[in-house]
Motif scaffolding. Structure first.
Motif, PDB file in Angstrom:
ATOM      1  N   GLY A  54     -27.976  50.746 -26.072  1.00  0.00           N
ATOM      2  CA  GLY A  54     -26.855  51.678 -25.969  1.00  0.00           C
ATOM      3  C   GLY A  54     -25.502  51.017 -25.875  1.00  0.00           C
ATOM      4  O   GLY A  54     -24.486  51.718 -25.830  1.00  0.00           O
ATOM      5  N   TYR A  55     -25.451  49.678 -25.853  1.00  0.00           N
ATOM      6  CA  TYR A  55     -24.170  48.987 -25.762  1.00  0.00           C
ATOM      7  C   TYR A  55     -23.375  49.205 -27.047  1.00  0.00           C
ATOM      8  O   TYR A  55     -23.911  49.171 -28.149  1.00  0.00           O
ATOM      9  N   ARG A  56     -22.064  49.432 -26.901  1.00  0.00           N
ATOM     10  CA  ARG A  56     -21.202  49.793 -28.025  1.00  0.00           C
ATOM     11  C   ARG A  56     -20.137  48.733 -28.263  1.00  0.00           C
ATOM     12  O   ARG A  56     -19.628  48.134 -27.321  1.00  0.00           O
ATOM     13  N   MET A  57     -19.791  48.551 -29.529  1.00  0.00           N
ATOM     14  CA  MET A  57     -18.703  47.659 -29.918  1.00  0.00           C
ATOM     15  C   MET A  57     -17.939  48.304 -31.068  1.00  0.00           C
ATOM     16  O   MET A  57     -18.527  48.985 -31.916  1.00  0.00           O
ATOM     17  N   ASP A  58     -16.614  48.073 -31.099  1.00  0.00           N
ATOM     18  CA  ASP A  58     -15.815  48.580 -32.215  1.00  0.00           C
ATOM     19  C   ASP A  58     -15.421  47.418 -33.134  1.00  0.00           C
ATOM     20  O   ASP A  58     -15.802  46.262 -32.918  1.00  0.00           O
ATOM     21  N   ARG A  59     -14.626  47.719 -34.166  1.00  0.00           N
ATOM     22  CA  ARG A  59     -14.238  46.695 -35.133  1.00  0.00           C
ATOM     23  C   ARG A  59     -13.493  45.538 -34.472  1.00  0.00           C
ATOM     24  O   ARG A  59     -13.720  44.370 -34.785  1.00  0.00           O
ATOM     25  N   ASP A  60     -12.586  45.871 -33.560  1.00  0.00           N
ATOM     26  CA  ASP A  60     -11.816  44.815 -32.892  1.00  0.00           C
ATOM     27  C   ASP A  60     -12.730  43.867 -32.127  1.00  0.00           C
ATOM     28  O   ASP A  60     -12.522  42.651 -32.119  1.00  0.00           O
TER      29      ASP A  60
END
Length: 504
Positions: A241-247
């Motif tokens: 469930g860990y999330r990351m964005d483009r940055d």
């Protein structure tokens, strides 16, 4: 609402325990590793009894000469022999042995299959489409309401699958595993980008993920997430469930370019065998996000192996909420009284009105787990509640959900009205306050009933704007002790009401 918190109505699933499977196992022969996983428990969300892998690197030589190297063959044979022997010793009833891109694509893949056959293993050679479908089902097993693109990155290939409405739809397979990316990047700065763009475009996947997340499957991408968790000092060691964005992805790529392997080896839970592929995994992810037009990625702990099990389930079994199935199983093995959690949930429900499903299912899970701390030292039961919620092997729940579940159990187990770390980092104060009230209600129900069914079935909680009433019969008057009264008043005070005993 996050991708893991919108869920099927919980009331449909009460007192309807999932079927239980016999002991099953999968030997997963991948391009990077060969892994044995032995499962048992509920068919909807089987429990891992044993997990072992060997980094044989079967796909390492494919980019050079199209063959599995002699060295990899030499590593693979004893691993397969051991895994076959372990399955016999563990009395596995249902063994499935599958092979993916490396064996499928290698000129000498048949030789490898002969080795496995000589050891008594019947290997299913999965196609790229088979892999994509299984990975999609793996994500749906852990995140039933997933709506986006599943990306399964292996050593020899990349599989994509579109998932929504609980089903796997379009899928594709590309020869873009991490063990092949290095050779592409060595040909020039933009070679990887051009190759991925052409493959994605030719397959009709250009911009296919616009506005939706990419669900990441595969050890190399999980290693990227582990690194990001470490750099950001994420307060949970749970990757699902860990999330990351483009940055975040671009920051990771810059970090990987400068950080030493020694420092990477010191990062907790980061597999040393994945360090060498971090740069390739990050480069491919960056390009893929551009080509699919994806802004956010989310890690799935489940993938191909879990998907192979999930594919075989009937629709009714698939519809079960995996969090509640797992909580029922935990209560069955660790609690004192079967089905007490369901009764307790019904008993406290009138105080909380029509809570949204994302809250209701967490409240239900807290009730199911309300008896798992009884063996713990009384001085540490509240800490036991935190540990169960925060570090339990749950799926279909994110950090926010774990925090609410932990707060409810912490308060129910006598921790009081504080919110210990790291709960305040994971959920807002108003949601934690809600969970404290669940905990106080559970605490009252446990003391009133002594953990058995009768007192709960013969009594009723009710509330209005000013009163919180416990309605009991005259025959149960002796059960309403000073301790019960104190817990009744504590719950009423937390809800800004007055405690009242009625029905006598």
């Amino acid at each position: 609402m996050t991708a893991q918190t919108a869920m099927l109505p919980v009331r449909r699933q009460r007192r309807h325990h999932a079927a239980v499977r016999t002991r099953g196992a999968i030997i997963d022969i991948g391009s990077n590793s060969i892994r044995l996983v032995v499962y048992a428990g509920p068919t909807r969300i089987p429990t891992i009894m044993y997990n072992e892998k060997v980094l044989a690197g079967l796909g390492r030589g494919l980019a050079e000469n199209g063959r599995i190297s002699d060295e990899s063959m030499a590593l693979a044979r004893p691993a397969l022999a051991r895994f076959a022997a372990l399955c016999r010793e563990m009395e596995v009833d249902d063994l499935r042995c599958v092979a993916t891109a490396a064996v499928r694509d290698a000129e000498n893949g048949g030789e490898f299959l002969d080795i496995a056959k000589a050891l008594g293993l019947k290997v299913e050679l999965l196609s790229g489409e088979d892999e994509a479908v299984a990975a999609g089902h793996g994500v749906l097993a852990a995140i039933p309401d997933a709506d986006g693109i599943v990306g399964d990155l292996g050593g020899g290939s990349l599989e994509l699958a579109r998932v929504h409405d609980g089903e796997v739809h379009e899928r594709a397979s590309f020869p873009l595993g991490v063990l092949r990316i290095g050779k592409l990047r060595a040909k020039g700065k933009r070679t990887l980008e051009k190759r991925v763009s052409k493959m994605i475009g030719d397959a009709g996947w250009k911009h296919a993920g616009a506005g939706r997340p990419l669900y990441m499957v595969g050890g190399s991408w999980r290693a990227l997430a582990r690194l990001d968790m470490h750099l950001n000092q994420y307060p949970l060691p749970v990757i699902h469930g860990y999330r990351m964005d483009r940055d975040a992805i671009e920051r990771l790529r810059r970090t990987i370019a400068h950080i030493s392997k020694g420092r990477l080896r010191d990062i907790p839970n980061l597999s040393s065998g994945r360090i060498a592929t971090l740069s390739e995994a990050g480069a491919l992810l960056s390009v893929l996000m551009d080509q699919l037009r994806i802004d956010e990625v989310l890690v799935s702990a489940f993938g191909l192996r879990e998907g192979l099990f999930h594919q075989g389930l009937d629709p009714e079994e698939r519809d079960r909420d995996p969090l509640l199935v797992m909580a029922h199983e935990e209560a069955r093995t660790l609690g004192r009284f079967p089905d007490h959690g369901d009764l307790l949930h019904d008993w406290i429900a009138p105080l909380f009105g029509e809570e949204q499903d994302r809250y209701l299912r967490l409240r239900h899970a807290a009730c199911l787990l309300a008896d798992v701390g009884w063996r713990a030292n009384p001085e540490f039961r509240a800490e036991r509640g935190l540990e169960v919620a925060l570090h339990g092997n749950w799926v279909a729940i994110d950090g926010w959900g774990r925090a609410l579940l932990a707060q409810a159990l912490f308060t129910a187990f006598g921790g009081g009205m504080s919110s210990p770390e790291p709960l305040v980092q994971l959920a807002p104060d108003d949601d934690l306050e809600r969970a404290k009230k669940w905990g106080l209600a559970i605490r009252l129900g446990q003391r009133w009933s002594g953990g058995v069914a009768g007192p709960l079935e013969r009594s009723r909680l009710a509330g209005d704007d000013t009163m919180l009433s416990l309605n009991i019969g005259k025959a149960d008057r002796d059960l309403y002790s000073d301790t019960v009264e104190r817990r009744h008043k504590a719950l009423a005070a937390a809800m800004n009401r007055e405690a009242r005993l009625s029905g006598l």
